[in-house]
Design a protein around this motif. Sequence first.
Motif, PDB file in Angstrom:
ATOM      1  N   LEU A  19       6.488  14.889   0.489  1.00  9.98           N
ATOM      2  CA  LEU A  19       5.728  13.839   0.254  1.00  9.98           C
ATOM      3  C   LEU A  19       5.470  13.226  -0.758  1.00  9.98           C
ATOM      4  CD1 LEU A  19       3.123  15.068  -2.269  1.00  9.98           C
ATOM      5  CD2 LEU A  19       3.087  16.014  -1.199  1.00  9.98           C
ATOM      6  N   ARG A  20       4.986  11.385  -0.806  1.00 13.66           N
ATOM      7  CA  ARG A  20       5.081  11.054  -1.745  1.00 13.66           C
ATOM      8  C   ARG A  20       4.043  10.617  -2.381  1.00 13.66           C
ATOM      9  NH1 ARG A  20       9.153   9.954   2.156  1.00 13.66           N
ATOM     10  NH2 ARG A  20      11.023   8.852   1.659  1.00 13.66           N
ATOM     11  N   GLU A  21       3.156  10.475  -3.174  1.00 13.93           N
ATOM     12  CA  GLU A  21       1.880  10.364  -3.693  1.00 13.93           C
ATOM     13  C   GLU A  21       2.264   9.459  -4.712  1.00 13.93           C
ATOM     14  OE1 GLU A  21      -1.169  13.787  -5.589  1.00 13.93           O
ATOM     15  OE2 GLU A  21       1.372  14.396  -5.471  1.00 13.93           O
ATOM     16  N   ALA A  22       0.899   8.354  -4.794  1.00 12.89           N
ATOM     17  CA  ALA A  22       0.775   7.507  -6.009  1.00 12.89           C
ATOM     18  C   ALA A  22      -0.851   7.220  -5.722  1.00 12.89           C
ATOM     19  CB  ALA A  22       2.086   5.983  -5.128  1.00 12.89           C
ATOM     20  N   GLY A  23      -1.246   6.362  -7.185  1.00 11.94           N
ATOM     21  CA  GLY A  23      -2.109   4.977  -7.001  1.00 11.94           C
ATOM     22  C   GLY A  23      -3.031   6.214  -7.892  1.00 11.94           C
ATOM     23  N   GLN A  24      -4.321   6.097  -7.958  1.00 10.32           N
ATOM     24  CA  GLN A  24      -5.323   6.769  -8.280  1.00 10.32           C
ATOM     25  C   GLN A  24      -6.724   6.092  -7.613  1.00 10.32           C
ATOM     26  OE1 GLN A  24      -5.756   6.117 -12.879  1.00 10.32           O
ATOM     27  NE2 GLN A  24      -3.799   7.350 -13.007  1.00 10.32           N
ATOM     28  N   GLY A  25      -8.130   7.409  -7.448  1.00 11.85           N
ATOM     29  CA  GLY A  25      -9.215   7.454  -7.572  1.00 11.85           C
ATOM     30  C   GLY A  25      -8.987   7.898  -6.296  1.00 11.85           C
ATOM     31  N   SER A  26      -9.926   7.990  -5.039  1.00 15.35           N
ATOM     32  CA  SER A  26     -10.669   8.522  -3.706  1.00 15.35           C
ATOM     33  C   SER A  26      -9.745   9.225  -3.380  1.00 15.35           C
ATOM     34  CB  SER A  26     -11.279   7.910  -3.110  1.00 15.35           C
ATOM     35  OG  SER A  26     -11.985   8.981  -2.571  1.00 15.35           O
ATOM     36  N   PRO A  27      -8.917  10.244  -3.114  1.00 15.85           N
ATOM     37  CA  PRO A  27      -8.166  10.644  -2.491  1.00 15.85           C
ATOM     38  C   PRO A  27      -7.629  10.543  -0.326  1.00 15.85           C
ATOM     39  CG  PRO A  27      -9.136  12.644  -2.684  1.00 15.85           C
ATOM     40  CD  PRO A  27      -9.953  11.313  -3.063  1.00 15.85           C
ATOM     41  N   VAL A  28      -6.407  10.373  -0.418  1.00 18.79           N
ATOM     42  CA  VAL A  28      -6.142   9.867   0.984  1.00 18.79           C
ATOM     43  C   VAL A  28      -4.969  10.443   1.562  1.00 18.79           C
ATOM     44  CG1 VAL A  28      -6.143   8.090   3.003  1.00 18.79           C
ATOM     45  CG2 VAL A  28      -7.593   7.412   0.425  1.00 18.79           C
ATOM     46  N   LEU A  29      -5.214  11.157   2.470  1.00 16.74           N
ATOM     47  CA  LEU A  29      -3.487  11.501   3.211  1.00 16.74           C
ATOM     48  C   LEU A  29      -3.626  11.435   4.137  1.00 16.74           C
ATOM     49  CD1 LEU A  29      -2.128  14.212   3.919  1.00 16.74           C
ATOM     50  CD2 LEU A  29      -4.055  15.141   5.185  1.00 16.74           C
ATOM     51  N   VAL A  30      -2.244  10.622   4.288  1.00 17.78           N
ATOM     52  CA  VAL A  30      -2.377   9.818   5.448  1.00 17.78           C
ATOM     53  C   VAL A  30      -1.084  10.566   6.422  1.00 17.78           C
ATOM     54  CG1 VAL A  30      -0.302   7.307   6.006  1.00 17.78           C
ATOM     55  CG2 VAL A  30      -2.063   7.297   4.864  1.00 17.78           C
ATOM     56  N   LEU A  31      -1.028  10.507   7.952  1.00 19.20           N
ATOM     57  CA  LEU A  31      -0.082  11.500   8.561  1.00 19.20           C
ATOM     58  C   LEU A  31       0.323  10.093   9.702  1.00 19.20           C
ATOM     59  CD1 LEU A  31      -2.682  14.773   9.629  1.00 19.20           C
ATOM     60  CD2 LEU A  31      -1.116  14.038   7.524  1.00 19.20           C
ATOM     61  N   HIS A  32       1.593  10.180   9.167  1.00 17.66           N
ATOM     62  CA  HIS A  32       2.829   9.256  10.283  1.00 17.66           C
ATOM     63  C   HIS A  32       2.447   9.538  11.511  1.00 17.66           C
ATOM     64  CE1 HIS A  32       6.177  11.992  10.059  1.00 17.66           C
ATOM     65  NE2 HIS A  32       5.703  11.532   9.128  1.00 17.66           N
ATOM     66  N   GLY A  33       3.219   8.681  12.665  1.00 17.82           N
ATOM     67  CA  GLY A  33       3.054   9.063  13.915  1.00 17.82           C
ATOM     68  C   GLY A  33       5.171   9.751  14.493  1.00 17.82           C
ATOM     69  N   GLY A  34       5.218   8.961  15.353  1.00 15.63           N
ATOM     70  CA  GLY A  34       6.582   9.471  15.855  1.00 15.63           C
ATOM     71  C   GLY A  34       7.050   8.699  14.757  1.00 15.63           C
ATOM     72  N   PRO A  35       7.436   7.222  14.895  1.00 14.94           N
ATOM     73  CA  PRO A  35       8.386   6.587  14.167  1.00 14.94           C
ATOM     74  C   PRO A  35       8.534   6.924  12.185  1.00 14.94           C
ATOM     75  CG  PRO A  35       6.853   4.694  15.339  1.00 14.94           C
ATOM     76  CD  PRO A  35       6.725   6.679  15.433  1.00 14.94           C
ATOM     77  N   GLY A  36       7.733   7.699  12.156  1.00 18.28           N
ATOM     78  CA  GLY A  36       8.187   8.715  11.344  1.00 18.28           C
ATOM     79  C   GLY A  36       7.339   8.058   9.786  1.00 18.28           C
ATOM     80  N   PRO A  37       7.080   8.390   8.074  1.00 18.85           N
ATOM     81  CA  PRO A  37       7.286   7.133   6.923  1.00 18.85           C
ATOM     82  C   PRO A  37       6.998   6.031   6.987  1.00 18.85           C
ATOM     83  CG  PRO A  37       7.727   9.654   6.858  1.00 18.85           C
ATOM     84  CD  PRO A  37       8.341   9.473   7.959  1.00 18.85           C
ATOM     85  N   ASP A  38       8.245   5.688   6.994  1.00 19.44           N
ATOM     86  CA  ASP A  38       8.335   4.458   7.283  1.00 19.44           C
ATOM     87  C   ASP A  38       7.380   3.096   7.409  1.00 19.44           C
ATOM     88  OD1 ASP A  38      10.388   5.173   4.819  1.00 19.44           O
ATOM     89  OD2 ASP A  38      11.764   4.308   6.809  1.00 19.44           O
ATOM     90  N   ALA A  39       6.845   3.701   8.906  1.00 22.31           N
ATOM     91  CA  ALA A  39       6.068   2.786   9.899  1.00 22.31           C
ATOM     92  C   ALA A  39       4.561   2.685   9.076  1.00 22.31           C
ATOM     93  CB  ALA A  39       6.189   3.865  11.356  1.00 22.31           C
ATOM     94  N   VAL A  40       4.233   3.939   8.361  1.00 20.70           N
ATOM     95  CA  VAL A  40       3.279   3.725   7.448  1.00 20.70           C
ATOM     96  C   VAL A  40       3.343   3.304   6.614  1.00 20.70           C
ATOM     97  CG1 VAL A  40       1.301   5.262   9.154  1.00 20.70           C
ATOM     98  CG2 VAL A  40       3.224   6.251   7.290  1.00 20.70           C
ATOM     99  N   ALA A  41       4.171   2.416   5.813  1.00 25.60           N
ATOM    100  CA  ALA A  41       4.296   1.930   4.517  1.00 25.60           C
ATOM    101  C   ALA A  41       3.635   1.119   3.438  1.00 25.60           C
ATOM    102  CB  ALA A  41       5.623   1.724   4.662  1.00 25.60           C
ATOM    103  N   PRO A  42       3.272  -0.027   4.839  1.00 24.32           N
ATOM    104  CA  PRO A  42       2.269  -1.405   4.421  1.00 24.32           C
ATOM    105  C   PRO A  42       0.320  -0.765   4.895  1.00 24.32           C
ATOM    106  CG  PRO A  42       3.307  -2.030   6.336  1.00 24.32           C
ATOM    107  CD  PRO A  42       3.312  -0.537   6.698  1.00 24.32           C
TER     108      PRO A  42
END
Length: 250
Positions: A19-42
């Motif tokens: 997993l990748r983890e960064a930032g501070q504050g309220s937690p957000v779990l981001v789950l990517h789709g078929g193209p993979g983690p890079d597709a949710v980078a923005p």
Amino acid sequence: MTLLSPRTVQVRPGFDLELREAGQGSPVLVLHGGPGPDAVAPLIDHLTTHRRVVAPTHPGWDGTDRPADLDGVPALAAVYVDLLAHLRLTDVTVIGTSFGGWVATQTVLDDHESRISRLVLIDAVGPVVPRQQITVPAGPPAPGPASPAGGPAPRRGPSAQSMAALRAYAGPDMADPGLLPRLATVTRPVLVLWGGNDTVVTPDFGRAYASAFPHGRFELIPDAGHQPIREQPEAVFSLLDPFLTATEAR
């Protein structure tokens, strides 16, 4: 754009999750789709300015191993339930895109410790919706023309390895016929964002998905297809941010 370095977390004996983890504050779990983690980078880059983002790589994507017992969406969702417990996260927002939206929905359904407080789906798959078809990509796209000098890299679809993992989890129909009726049990606020030009899962599919939640809200993203977070990111953020702020304050 922030590039997060991956780390591994042992969520179960003998099983490490990347997993990748960064930032501070309220937690957000981001789950990517078929193209993979890079597709949710923005999306990750945007969220880390005010929130703690946890972004796992689904086992089987980007060179990671998929254990044989991870053979369906419920098994994968159970990993993320364990991850939230391992990290001791509460009041979590779960955001899922495409296939990741299906996993996010199942994770909320299986969250018996009530660690998750809100759900965001972006062009998600998962349920069987009457008279609506899911157009599943047959495989990675053929190579396209090279990007011009200084221009953005051409967008890529799922790799062959990712498509194999996707089919192992989702099955040949890419849907769970029992999922839609179970959404009535989800009491959290749900925001469903949808590309107006999506041909993989149409806006009518998204409307039916949203209306199945007692507290679901549907919003259309004009001039976007199946990946609005890449095609119209500012339009996504203009709807996502007020939803998060309002529900976190509540």
